[in-house]
Design a protein around this motif. Structure first.
Motif, PDB file in Angstrom:
ATOM      1  N   ARG A  16      -4.494  23.233  23.688  1.00 50.77           N
ATOM      2  CA  ARG A  16      -3.519  22.165  23.898  1.00 50.77           C
ATOM      3  C   ARG A  16      -4.244  20.944  24.443  1.00 50.77           C
ATOM      4  O   ARG A  16      -4.909  21.025  25.485  1.00 50.77           O
ATOM      5  CB  ARG A  16      -2.413  22.609  24.862  1.00 50.77           C
ATOM      6  N   MET A  18      -4.175  16.425  24.969  1.00 50.02           N
ATOM      7  CA  MET A  18      -3.454  15.157  25.010  1.00 50.02           C
ATOM      8  C   MET A  18      -4.456  14.047  24.701  1.00 50.02           C
ATOM      9  O   MET A  18      -5.359  13.773  25.504  1.00 50.02           O
ATOM     10  CB  MET A  18      -2.827  14.943  26.394  1.00 50.02           C
ATOM     11  N   TYR A  43       2.679  16.406  18.213  1.00 44.98           N
ATOM     12  CA  TYR A  43       3.748  15.752  18.961  1.00 44.98           C
ATOM     13  C   TYR A  43       3.387  14.286  19.139  1.00 44.98           C
ATOM     14  O   TYR A  43       2.444  13.945  19.856  1.00 44.98           O
ATOM     15  CB  TYR A  43       3.937  16.414  20.328  1.00 44.98           C
ATOM     16  N   SER A  44       4.128  13.410  18.475  1.00 45.96           N
ATOM     17  CA  SER A  44       3.892  11.975  18.562  1.00 45.96           C
ATOM     18  C   SER A  44       4.824  11.369  19.607  1.00 45.96           C
ATOM     19  O   SER A  44       6.046  11.392  19.451  1.00 45.96           O
ATOM     20  CB  SER A  44       4.140  11.306  17.200  1.00 45.96           C
ATOM     21  N   VAL A  45       4.235  10.820  20.662  1.00 45.38           N
ATOM     22  CA  VAL A  45       5.032  10.195  21.717  1.00 45.38           C
ATOM     23  C   VAL A  45       5.773   8.976  21.171  1.00 45.38           C
ATOM     24  O   VAL A  45       6.957   8.770  21.469  1.00 45.38           O
ATOM     25  CB  VAL A  45       4.140   9.819  22.914  1.00 45.38           C
ATOM     26  N   MET A 130       6.812  11.573  27.451  1.00 46.34           N
ATOM     27  CA  MET A 130       5.645  12.295  27.962  1.00 46.34           C
ATOM     28  C   MET A 130       6.066  13.576  28.679  1.00 46.34           C
ATOM     29  O   MET A 130       5.443  14.629  28.522  1.00 46.34           O
ATOM     30  CB  MET A 130       4.851  11.396  28.903  1.00 46.34           C
ATOM     31  N   CYS A 133       6.736  16.985  26.802  1.00 39.83           N
ATOM     32  CA  CYS A 133       5.661  17.776  26.186  1.00 39.83           C
ATOM     33  C   CYS A 133       5.845  19.268  26.437  1.00 39.83           C
ATOM     34  O   CYS A 133       5.669  20.089  25.523  1.00 39.83           O
ATOM     35  CB  CYS A 133       4.304  17.328  26.707  1.00 39.83           C
ATOM     36  N   CYS A 151      -0.902  16.372  21.596  1.00 37.71           N
ATOM     37  CA  CYS A 151      -0.019  15.274  21.991  1.00 37.71           C
ATOM     38  C   CYS A 151      -0.708  13.969  21.644  1.00 37.71           C
ATOM     39  O   CYS A 151      -1.775  13.654  22.173  1.00 37.71           O
ATOM     40  CB  CYS A 151       0.280  15.345  23.481  1.00 37.71           C
ATOM     41  N   ASP A 152      -0.112  13.226  20.752  1.00 32.10           N
ATOM     42  CA  ASP A 152      -0.617  11.939  20.274  1.00 32.10           C
ATOM     43  C   ASP A 152       0.101  10.855  21.077  1.00 32.10           C
ATOM     44  O   ASP A 152       1.223  10.486  20.775  1.00 32.10           O
ATOM     45  CB  ASP A 152      -0.312  11.861  18.775  1.00 32.10           C
ATOM     46  N   THR A 153      -0.546  10.372  22.141  1.00 33.95           N
ATOM     47  CA  THR A 153       0.124   9.459  23.055  1.00 33.95           C
ATOM     48  C   THR A 153       0.179   8.040  22.506  1.00 33.95           C
ATOM     49  O   THR A 153      -0.548   7.668  21.585  1.00 33.95           O
ATOM     50  CB  THR A 153      -0.571   9.421  24.427  1.00 33.95           C
ATOM     51  N   THR A 174       1.505  16.679  32.808  1.00 32.23           N
ATOM     52  CA  THR A 174       0.843  16.871  31.513  1.00 32.23           C
ATOM     53  C   THR A 174      -0.511  17.552  31.661  1.00 32.23           C
ATOM     54  O   THR A 174      -0.896  18.364  30.813  1.00 32.23           O
ATOM     55  CB  THR A 174       0.695  15.530  30.777  1.00 32.23           C
TER      56      THR A 174
END
Length: 287
Positions: A16, A18, A43-45, A130, A133, A151-153, A174
């Motif tokens: 996992r 970020m 997961y696109s923020v 955020m 997540c 996680c694509d911030t 996170t």
């Protein structure tokens, strides 16, 4: 860090991460590659912001403009048409349109107080996205069987946290779930991002104090109505310098990879090996 060595990372049954850093350095490209290759949940923020948290605001803005057109007004009032945005991971234009640009209304600008209202809406939405997540890590595993999670911030994540506060609620939450990975660019990358932005300026989110100061400084030197595109071009270059130390502080909770390294990642195996090297570099540096 949740992976305390390269070996623990490589042998982990659930990987996992970020990804964070300036927009345009490869976050979404790598996250999309991992998704397409299979086994990783992306997961696109920004997508979450534009759908779950600001989707209604965006759709209402569309409707406000549509109501000015007699035909569309009639159809809307009789529930004959549906208006909504079509945000995707790769097309965030509806969100950018809603955020807008401050300046002269005759040139498509927003009054600065209205612009700040939308900026504040984005800030709240980004924090919530955020903090979602953990929910999506569980959801991805329970529903789809994904154990690996990326996680694509948003490029503005460093603006909605206090990177120097060890108890910052977003970063603390996170980092317990994912390995923070800073994609660091060089001065050459920064210059190219500025050139790219200058060709096609787009709305962005900025820290309130930074933005208010930039607005005052710009207006003091340039009397008269503010050109929206000129202001955000001028502000963008300042923002990159403002964000760099904030990203660097965030990276203390995780690892750093170079943008040139990310550019050569072509498979999940390449990515796993790159993160392992980054963890080893950090271990040696901290030793």
């Amino acid at each position: 860090m949740i992976y305390d060595s390269a070996e623990s990372w490589l042998e982990a049954p659930e990987k996992r991460v970020m990804l964070f850093g300036m927009s345009g350095l490869g976050k979404t490209h790598v996250a999309s590659m991992l998704r397409r290759a299979g086994g990783w949940f992306h997961y696109s923020v920004d997508y979450r912001i534009g759908t779950r948290y600001m989707g209604e605001l965006i759709a209402d803005e569309f409707k406000l403009h549509a109501m000015r057109v007699p035909l569309l007004r009639e159809l809307l009032l009789t529930d004959s048409v549906r208006i909504r945005s079509n945000i995707t991971f790769d097309n965030l234009a509806p969100l950018s349109m809603y955020l807008g640009k401050p300046g002269d209304p005759a040139r498509g600008g927003l009054a600065f107080p209205d612009y700040m209202t939308r900026q504040n809406q984005h800030r709240a939405a980004e924090i919530s996205a955020m903090l979602d997540c953990g929910h999506f890590i569980t959801r991805a595993r329970a529903i789809y069987g994904y154990r690996d999670f990326v996680c694509d911030t948003s490029g503005s994540v460093c603006e909605v946290v206090n990177p120097d506060d060890p108890d910052d609620p977003v970063l603390a939450a996170t980092a317990r779930l994912m390995l923070p990975v800073w994609i660091r660019g060089t001065e050459a990358h920064t210059a190219e991002l500025v050139r790219r932005f200058d060709r096609a300026p787009k709305p962005m989110y900025y820290q309130p104090d930074f933005l208010s100061r930039a607005w005052r400084d710009y207006a003091d030197d340039r009397p008269g109505p503010v050109c929206p595109d000129a202001f955000i071009r001028w502000t963008y270059a300042r923002a990159l310098a403002h964000r760099q130390p904030r990203y660097e502080a965030m990276a203390r909770r995780g690892v750093t990879v170079e943008a040139d390294e990310i550019a050569h990642v072509a498979s999940p195996q390449d990515f796993a090996a790159l993160i392992a090297r980054a963890i080893t570099r950090k271990d040696r540096k901290d030793a």
